[in-house]
Scaffold this active site. Structure first.
Site, PDB file in Angstrom:
ATOM      1  NE  ARG A  64      -2.462   1.124   3.541  1.00  0.00           N
ATOM      2  CZ  ARG A  64      -3.134   0.867   4.655  1.00  0.00           C
ATOM      3  NH1 ARG A  64      -4.405   0.507   4.598  1.00  0.00           N
ATOM      4  NH2 ARG A  64      -2.562   0.965   5.830  1.00  0.00           N
TER       5      ARG A  64
ATOM      6  CE  LYS B 134      -2.049   4.802   7.032  1.00  0.00           C
ATOM      7  NZ  LYS B 134      -3.248   5.374   7.619  1.00  0.00           N
TER       8      LYS B 134
ATOM      9  CD  GLU C  37     -11.635   5.709   4.596  1.00  0.00           C
ATOM     10  OE1 GLU C  37     -11.405   4.969   5.568  1.00  0.00           O
ATOM     11  OE2 GLU C  37     -10.778   6.055   3.784  1.00  0.00           O
TER      12      GLU C  37
HETATM   13  N1  PLP Z   1      -9.026   4.540   6.621  1.00  0.00           N
HETATM   14  C1  PLP Z   1      -8.161   5.522   6.936  1.00  0.00           C
HETATM   15  C2  PLP Z   1      -8.436   6.899   6.437  1.00  0.00           C
HETATM   16  C3  PLP Z   1      -7.019   5.229   7.704  1.00  0.00           C
HETATM   17  O1  PLP Z   1      -6.154   6.190   8.031  1.00  0.00           O
HETATM   18  C4  PLP Z   1      -6.802   3.906   8.139  1.00  0.00           C
HETATM   19  C5  PLP Z   1      -5.605   3.577   8.909  1.00  0.00           C
HETATM   20  O2  PLP Z   1      -4.648   3.061   8.432  1.00  0.00           O
HETATM   21  C6  PLP Z   1      -7.730   2.926   7.797  1.00  0.00           C
HETATM   22  C7  PLP Z   1      -8.832   3.277   7.036  1.00  0.00           C
HETATM   23  C8  PLP Z   1      -7.534   1.506   8.212  1.00  0.00           C
HETATM   24  O3  PLP Z   1      -6.540   0.884   7.460  1.00  0.00           O
HETATM   25  P1  PLP Z   1      -5.702  -0.311   8.034  1.00  0.00           P
HETATM   26  O4  PLP Z   1      -6.667  -1.353   8.452  1.00  0.00           O
HETATM   27  O5  PLP Z   1      -4.851  -0.760   6.926  1.00  0.00           O
HETATM   28  O6  PLP Z   1      -4.934   0.226   9.191  1.00  0.00           O
HETATM   29  C1  COI Z   2      -3.746   3.534  11.416  1.00  0.00           C
HETATM   30  O1  COI Z   2      -4.712   2.878  11.793  1.00  0.00           O
HETATM   31  O2  COI Z   2      -2.612   3.052  11.342  1.00  0.00           O
HETATM   32  C2  COI Z   2      -3.900   4.906  11.026  1.00  0.00           C
HETATM   33  O3  COI Z   2      -3.168   5.330  10.194  1.00  0.00           O
HETATM   34  C3  COI Z   2      -4.888   5.699  11.707  1.00  0.00           C
HETATM   35  C4  COI Z   2      -4.390   7.008  12.167  1.00  0.00           C
HETATM   36  C5  COI Z   2      -3.823   7.118  13.497  1.00  0.00           C
HETATM   37  C6  COI Z   2      -3.987   7.985  11.160  1.00  0.00           C
END
Ligand code: PLP
Ligand code: COI
Length: 341
Positions: A83, A185, A221
């Site tokens: 990612r 991200k 989201e």
């Molecule tokens: N959506 C956003 C905007 C986020 O910042 C995150 C955090 O990483 C997620 C979703 C969840 O992603 P992940 O499960 O890969 O941490």
């Molecule tokens: C994460 O879940 O790792 C995120 O990036 C969420 C956040 C603290 C920005």
């Protein structure tokens, strides 16, 4: 190197703490250097760095978990590496080889092993990899050099209450544009979320739910986490959209819902005027883990799912399965767990 640390693991929230060492690698003249561990937690860069002015930067978030027998393991770091590279491609930054990313995470965890919370505390070591465009530059163009770094810190729950349900409201702004950077991200998405988050918090909500930017009719989201709902018929449903950050936790839950809980799984539109279809709802992400959604405020009316105070049974089962895998108590699908050696 690390010394034994004195931390009240049960009191940890999601707050910065300096640990001993972080990893740094520099991209220059078309290639990454070997990278090294450094003690300094300050980054010194040119005042003209594109990361500072034009937001040419992206980041990741993943965790290290202490198992019952004292081992330390990472959850799907290859997915974070991939990612990160998709984010890098979107904003014209050089990719990090997947092995380099995983090696950097491993080095940082090993060097800060004393900060990995003990098994049973529920706390974890959060890793924050990031890539920033650096060097002298003033026009809107890609940076001449890049810095890749990984630091870490012990964390507890992201949302106060951990597995206790919290309430959300609909955002009064968008976090992403159609065909924008919502699926990457990148820091700009988070800068744009600060004000709607503050507006939601002022009204007493944990965070806000973003609707699709084109029509404002579908859930996208939940703050910095993805949304899922459990239908009254027992299906795991989660939104599909190109402007959502593809959550590694969400795709893991889709797999676990189907293969471990034997639920039907659907990635599809979740209209905000059809919340009645769900008997339970939750937010999922690395930081959020699974946070049950008590209710969603839509135009001043709170739509309550299972309960404002109690966790629904399917959400609880998903949580126990996911967290059980992450801490090594439940057998993981092949390739999900990387033991830190
Ligand atoms: N959506 C956003 C905007 C986020 O910042 C995150 C955090 O990483 C997620 C979703 C969840 O992603 P992940 O499960 O890969 O941490
Ligand atoms: C994460 O879940 O790792 C995120 O990036 C969420 C956040 C603290 C920005």
């Amino acid at each position: 190197m690390s010394k034994n640390v004195s931390i009240d693991w049960s009191k940890l929230g999601f707050d910065y703490m300096k640990t001993d060492l972080r990893y740094v690698s520099i991209w220059k003249d078309g290639k990454w250097d070997d990278g090294k561990l450094v003690e300094d937690n300050k980054v010194t860069i040119s005042e003209a760095s594109p990361a500072l002015h034009y937001g040419q930067q992206c980041f990741e978030g993943l965790k290290a978990y202490r198992t019952k027998n004292g081992d330390i393991q990472l959850f799907r770091p290859d997915q974070n590496a991939q990612r990160l590279n998709r984010s890098c491609r979107r904003i014209l930054m050089p990719e990090i080889p997947v092995e380099k990313f995983i090696d950097a995470c491993m080095q940082v965890v090993k060097a800060n092993a004393d900060y990995v919370p003990p098994y049973g505390t529920g706390a974890t070591l959060y890793l924050r990899p990031f890539v920033i465009g650096i060097g002298d530059n003033i026009g809107v163009k890609p940076a001449p050099e890049y810095l890749f770094s990984v630091f870490c810190l012990p964390v507890g729950p992201y949302f106060k209450g951990g597995m206790a349900p919290v309430n959300f409201t609909i955002a009064d702004m968008d976090r992403a544009a159609p065909q924008g950077t919502g699926a990457a991200k990148v820091g700009g998405n988070y800068a744009g979320s600060l004000l709607p988050h503050e507006n939601a918090a002022k009204k007493g909500f944990a965070d806000c739910i973003y609707l699709d930017p084109a029509t404002h009719t579908k859930i996208e989201e939940v703050g910095a986490a993805n949304f899922f709902g459990i239908t009254k018929g027992g299906a795991f449903v989660t939104p599909k959209s190109d402007s959502i950050l593809p959550s590694i936790t969400k795709y893991s839950l889709m797999y676990l819902a189907e293969h471990y809980l034997k639920l039907k799984v659907e990635e599809r539109d979740c209209p905000i005027d059809a919340l009645d279809q769900f008997s339970e709802a939750g937010a999922c992400g690395t930081a959020a883990v699974i946070t049950p959604i008590g209710g969603i405020d839509v135009g001043g009316k709170l739509h309550v799912f299972y309960s404002e105070t109690e966790v629904g049974p399917v959400t609880k089962k998903l949580y126990d399965t996911l967290v059980g895998i992450q801490f090594g108590d439940v057998e993981a699908p092949e390739g999900w767990i990387y033991t830190v050696k």
